[in-house]
Design a protein around this motif. Structure first.
Motif, PDB file in Angstrom:
ATOM      1  N   TYR A 312      49.894  -4.556  25.648  1.00 12.63           N
ATOM      2  CA  TYR A 312      48.988  -4.423  24.453  1.00 12.63           C
ATOM      3  C   TYR A 312      47.792  -5.412  24.576  1.00 12.63           C
ATOM      4  N   GLU A 313      48.061  -6.655  24.873  1.00 12.75           N
ATOM      5  CA  GLU A 313      47.068  -7.639  24.881  1.00 12.75           C
ATOM      6  C   GLU A 313      46.190  -7.481  26.122  1.00 12.75           C
ATOM      7  N   ALA A 314      46.795  -7.038  27.272  1.00 11.60           N
ATOM      8  CA  ALA A 314      45.817  -6.650  28.372  1.00 11.60           C
ATOM      9  C   ALA A 314      44.774  -5.517  28.084  1.00 11.60           C
ATOM     10  N   ALA A 315      45.482  -4.393  27.266  1.00 15.58           N
ATOM     11  CA  ALA A 315      44.580  -3.286  27.008  1.00 15.58           C
ATOM     12  C   ALA A 315      43.401  -3.573  25.946  1.00 15.58           C
ATOM     13  N   ARG A 316      43.905  -4.512  25.095  1.00 15.71           N
ATOM     14  CA  ARG A 316      42.819  -4.957  23.948  1.00 15.71           C
ATOM     15  C   ARG A 316      41.949  -5.951  24.990  1.00 15.71           C
ATOM     16  N   ALA A 317      42.295  -6.639  25.944  1.00 11.34           N
ATOM     17  CA  ALA A 317      41.414  -7.501  26.443  1.00 11.34           C
ATOM     18  C   ALA A 317      40.385  -6.718  27.470  1.00 11.34           C
ATOM     19  N   ALA A 318      40.773  -5.271  27.753  1.00  8.73           N
ATOM     20  CA  ALA A 318      39.971  -4.490  28.695  1.00  8.73           C
ATOM     21  C   ALA A 318      39.132  -3.735  27.858  1.00  8.73           C
ATOM     22  N   GLY A 319      39.198  -4.066  26.597  1.00  9.20           N
ATOM     23  CA  GLY A 319      38.428  -3.227  25.663  1.00  9.20           C
ATOM     24  C   GLY A 319      38.766  -1.933  24.736  1.00  9.20           C
ATOM     25  N   SER A 320      40.029  -1.695  25.026  1.00  6.91           N
ATOM     26  CA  SER A 320      40.779  -0.594  24.315  1.00  6.91           C
ATOM     27  C   SER A 320      40.731  -0.894  22.766  1.00  6.91           C
ATOM     28  N   SER A 321      40.434   0.281  22.011  1.00  6.91           N
ATOM     29  CA  SER A 321      40.720   0.076  20.479  1.00  6.91           C
ATOM     30  C   SER A 321      42.107  -0.243  20.087  1.00  6.91           C
ATOM     31  N   PRO A 322      42.394  -0.652  18.949  1.00 11.83           N
ATOM     32  CA  PRO A 322      43.849  -0.973  18.736  1.00 11.83           C
ATOM     33  C   PRO A 322      44.882   0.337  18.836  1.00 11.83           C
ATOM     34  N   ASP A 323      44.235   1.530  18.329  1.00  8.04           N
ATOM     35  CA  ASP A 323      45.278   2.853  18.709  1.00  8.04           C
ATOM     36  C   ASP A 323      45.491   3.151  20.120  1.00  8.04           C
ATOM     37  N   VAL A 324      44.329   3.060  20.781  1.00  6.36           N
ATOM     38  CA  VAL A 324      44.407   3.211  22.339  1.00  6.36           C
ATOM     39  C   VAL A 324      45.225   2.225  23.014  1.00  6.36           C
ATOM     40  N   ALA A 325      44.891   0.965  22.475  1.00  3.05           N
ATOM     41  CA  ALA A 325      45.842  -0.095  23.059  1.00  3.05           C
ATOM     42  C   ALA A 325      47.555   0.261  22.805  1.00  3.05           C
TER      43      ALA A 325
END
Length: 394
Positions: A312-325
């Motif tokens: 989740y943290e990696a996805a958020r750091a890559a720019g994903s929205s909370p739902d996508v992350a």
């Protein structure tokens, strides 16, 4: 129009009626559905009884030379009322107001139907006319008034419908707008039909002869009006159904990556209910989701909340929205669990997921977006990294 061409629209409407019949029976209390069915049924009856062969047969059976004339006029009035009632129910609003408006129009056109029958009974039409009744009896007392009455009633209904449909079409979008615009076109054809008939009748009043307008032009306009209007009412309903089916099959297809990963883990047993390949899209999607949930249930002991949190943290750091992350994190945890399960064929190593690890809630505690998870399995670089380095994540 030749004699057989009257039956073509009737046959088309009968097919639609048969297709809609089961839906009407299942939801008979729905006023909108009842109104659609009534409209289609009256369309069939208008064309059926307006065909010259049917006119001749009805006149012969009743032993009244022109009994079919008021019968068709009454059916046209009933069709006009059904259009108005349908558009009132379709537009919606407070149920009581909708019911009152519907009852007023029905009562008004019931009066027109009774007056049509009474005027015909008072008139004298001894000679049977299969195609030119309106112009042949245009100067006959009481019959003249009957002809004007049904033409005026038809015109009023179609003008009222256009006054409702046109502003409504400007406020909505999609298939509803398309349907409303088609309906408006159909009602303009009906207005043209009434105007053509009335022109021929007025010409007779003034000693002229424009009978061809009533005999040949008006029936073609009526056929176009009935078919176009019925199509306008059916387009939004049919196209919405097609869109729904397409959306369901799209969901089925988009679940494929996740299903392929987890389906081998699901165990329905030897007595599982099999579904045919031609089963409905909804049933196919339900079965696919069931397989996915069964697979996740078997993976539950291997779920690692730490893997999910880091993903989740990696996805958020890559720019994903909370739902996508969250979807990517769920997919990453599933991927890691699959690798852990493969490495533990005997089931001796069990990694239990716990919510105390911090971060987002465990995937087992919140409803998963299965479609988003499936998409992440195929496209997310975070999931790809977990797939390649599952041991390092754990």
């Amino acid at each position: 129009m030749n004699d057989s061409s009257y039956y073509v629209p009737s046959a088309a409407m009968v097919i639609v009626l048969l297709l809609k019949g089961r839906a009407v029976l299942r939801a008979w209390r729905d006023p909108l559905l009842r109104s659609v069915y009534a409209l289609l049924l009256l369309s069939v009856l208008v064309f059926l009884f307006a065909a010259p062969p049917t006119i001749a047969r009805v006149n012969r059976i009743t032993a009244v030379p022109n009994f079919s004339a008021p019968l068709v006029y009454c059916l046209l009035s009933a069709f006009s009322a059904s259009c108005l009632v349908l558009i009132i129910n379709w537009r919606g609003g407070p149920p009581e107001a909708t019911r009152r408006a519907s009852h007023r129009w029905i009562a008004g056109y019931a009066v027109v139907i009774v007056a049509t029958a009474a005027l015909f009974a008072l008139g004298d039409t001894p000679e049977q006319r299969l195609r030119d009744f309106d112009t042949y009896y245009a100067n006959t007392p009481f019959v003249r008034e009957m002809i004007v009455l049904y033409l005026v009633a038809l015109t009023v209904a179609n003008i009222a419908m256009n006054m409702v449909c046109w502003p409504w079409a400007l406020r909505v979008h999609g298939w509803l707008r398309v349907g409303l615009l088609v309906i408006v076109a159909g009602f303009f054809c009906n207005i043209a039909f009434a105007a053509t008939k009335l022109t021929a009748v007025v010409a007779r009043w003034n000693g002229g002869d424009l009978d061809y307008l009533s005999t040949y032009v008006a029936p073609a306009l009526a056929a176009a009006a009935e078919v176009v209007t019925a199509a306008g009412f059916c387009i939004p309903l049919a196209c919405q159904r097609v869109e729904d089916v397409w959306s369901t099959w799209s969901t089925y297809r988009r679940l494929s990556p996740l299903w392929r990963e987890l389906a081998p883990l699901s165990d329905h047993g030897d007595h599982a209910v099999r579904i045919a390949w031609w089963s409905s899209a909804e049933l196919q999607v339900t079965r696919r989701e069931s397989d996915i949930h069964d697979g996740m249930l078997s993976l539950y002991p291997y779920f690692d909340a730490t893997v999910r949190t880091r993903a989740y943290e990696a996805a958020r750091a890559a720019g994903s929205s909370p739902d996508v992350a969250r979807a990517e994190a769920d997919a990453a945890m599933v991927t890691a669990a699959l690798r852990a399960r493969s490495a533990d064929p005997d089931g001796r190593i069990i990694t239990a997921a716990t919510p105390e690890n911090g971060g987002p809630p465990s995937a087992t505690e919140t409803p998963r977006d299965l479609v988003a998870m499936s998409h992440a399995l195929r496209r997310s670089p975070v999931v790809a990294a977990v797939r390649e380095e599952a041991a390092a994540w754990r």
